[in-house]
Design a protein around this motif. Sequence first.
Motif, mmCIF file in Angstrom:
data_model
loop_
_atom_site.group_PDB
_atom_site.id
_atom_site.type_symbol
_atom_site.label_atom_id
_atom_site.label_comp_id
_atom_site.label_asym_id
_atom_site.label_seq_id
_atom_site.Cartn_x
_atom_site.Cartn_y
_atom_site.Cartn_z
ATOM 1 N N UNK A 75 0.832 -1.209 0.000
ATOM 2 C CA UNK A 75 0.000 0.000 0.000
ATOM 3 C C UNK A 75 0.864 1.257 0.000
ATOM 4 N N UNK A 76 1.941 1.245 0.774
ATOM 5 C CA UNK A 76 2.803 2.421 0.855
ATOM 6 C C UNK A 76 3.533 2.672 -0.459
ATOM 7 N N UNK A 77 3.993 1.614 -1.109
ATOM 8 C CA UNK A 77 4.687 1.779 -2.385
ATOM 9 C C UNK A 77 3.757 2.321 -3.466
ATOM 10 N N UNK A 94 0.779 3.884 -3.198
ATOM 11 C CA UNK A 94 0.085 5.147 -2.957
ATOM 12 C C UNK A 94 1.004 6.268 -2.486
ATOM 13 N N UNK A 95 2.294 6.030 -2.490
ATOM 14 C CA UNK A 95 3.225 7.055 -2.044
ATOM 15 C C UNK A 95 3.446 6.974 -0.545
ATOM 16 N N UNK A 96 4.620 7.408 -0.085
ATOM 17 C CA UNK A 96 4.928 7.234 1.334
ATOM 18 C C UNK A 96 5.883 8.315 1.813
ATOM 19 N N UNK A 97 5.782 8.645 3.102
ATOM 20 C CA UNK A 97 6.732 9.543 3.746
ATOM 21 C C UNK A 97 7.810 8.738 4.468
ATOM 22 N N UNK A 98 7.498 7.501 4.784
ATOM 23 C CA UNK A 98 8.442 6.535 5.340
ATOM 24 C C UNK A 98 7.847 5.151 5.143
ATOM 25 N N UNK A 99 8.665 4.126 5.270
ATOM 26 C CA UNK A 99 8.176 2.754 5.137
ATOM 27 C C UNK A 99 8.037 2.145 6.531
ATOM 28 N N UNK A 100 6.850 1.651 6.837
ATOM 29 C CA UNK A 100 6.580 1.078 8.159
ATOM 30 C C UNK A 100 7.541 -0.042 8.491
ATOM 31 N N UNK A 101 7.877 -0.857 7.504
ATOM 32 C CA UNK A 101 8.724 -2.024 7.763
ATOM 33 C C UNK A 101 10.109 -1.618 8.249
ATOM 34 N N UNK A 102 10.537 -0.384 7.936
ATOM 35 C CA UNK A 102 11.856 0.075 8.375
ATOM 36 C C UNK A 102 11.863 0.544 9.824
ATOM 37 N N UNK A 103 10.713 0.468 10.496
ATOM 38 C CA UNK A 103 10.690 0.715 11.935
ATOM 39 C C UNK A 103 11.218 -0.499 12.699
ATOM 40 N N UNK A 104 11.122 -1.676 12.064
ATOM 41 C CA UNK A 104 11.587 -2.899 12.717
ATOM 42 C C UNK A 104 12.763 -3.538 11.987
#
Length: 414
Positions: free
Chosen positions: A317-319, A321-331
């Motif tokens: 979804x992030x890829x 629709x555009x993103x300010x950061x990637x959630x997966x990179x929090x972990x």
Amino acid sequence: MKKVDLVFRTIGERTKDVSLQLAIDAISPERVHIQENVKPFSLAVEKSLEIEYKSDFVVFMDADCLVLERIRPFIEQNDYPFVDCFVLDKFRGHIHCGVHITRVDVVNAMKEAVISKYDMRYMLRPESRTRQLALRKLKLKKHFVSFCILHDHGQYYRDIFSKYALRELRSRKPHTQTKLLGWEKEWRAKVDDLDFRVALCAIEYARKNIASDWQFISTTDFINSLSEIGKKECTTLGISEKTEFSKYDLDSLKELGGVKMTQEVVQQKIHKNKTLSGNCKIFGIGLSRTGTKSLTKALRAMGYEITHYPKDRVTYEELVHGFDELTILKSHEGITDITTAAIYPQLDQIYPNSKFILTIRPKEEWLDAMQRHWKGKQIFPEKGFDYLLELRRFLRASVYGCYTYNRKRLSYVY
């Protein structure tokens, strides 16, 4: 010389006595605070924060860790406010858990952290959540260092059951669920080792007994009962508990680690950490079939938490629709494969000072490999919507400009 306190927590783990002695030898603490059978873990965290520390650093560690190298030389040169230690976990490979080197100002901020009564993140990870709030208040970042520490090797079956029932509850976000399913697939090939069989049974038990619409109170009660549940379920499975941990057990496990903490190794560890200070990450931006999986394995072996070609729903979804950061990179500390090849200029802006690794392969060899790689792979769903196929089409279109193998097109892209 820096002053160091050791907080050692045990709930009767099979390795507790050996673990404590190894920790004292590795850390050389001025004071040792032992928390024995303090349950639930949130209470153990509270008790550890009631201690008046007069040290520069506090090392919090659990009795399921076996420290096989000297950590004190690193601490003497370390100025990072918080170091999360990468360990070799029996079930999950190189992960950061179990041993935490924490500067005393962070510990004091943890004491002042205000926790909401129904904070689900605190319930599942009380120490991590408290520390997160403290670091946020102080505007500090965590850092990661890899040590020769074994985690969850040689534990009682009942404790493995408790851990992996809890692990299932912690893995209900799309990207963490994907990781857990991947581990389960690996463990099913190892069920001759009862440790893996027990872990799989624990995960299934949690899925059956705690629904996806879990409630705070019922989940808290479940977590607090896990120790007794683990004993009961292991008996139901017909599994006899292990005998006490012996010197023979330790000697056999030492073959998995054993790096001496020389001055050179200390400098390497500190240098590695500086390469990933702040919000920077590692990205493998090579095309498919250029060794991206091997790169991922190499980085993981060095202690970095890297994911290869993430395909969870949130990342999709992030890829798209555009993103300010990637959630997966929090972990995770980085991503490899064409997920990043498509967006690396944007990643460079969002995660400044990150490291970008380009893997390559001889052109004709690569074209042949791509033909084999794409042969017979589904592109469009037979019916309805399939986000995994949508992700495949999105990335192929973004990076290669085609959905199916076209030698002329791919030759141009190369």
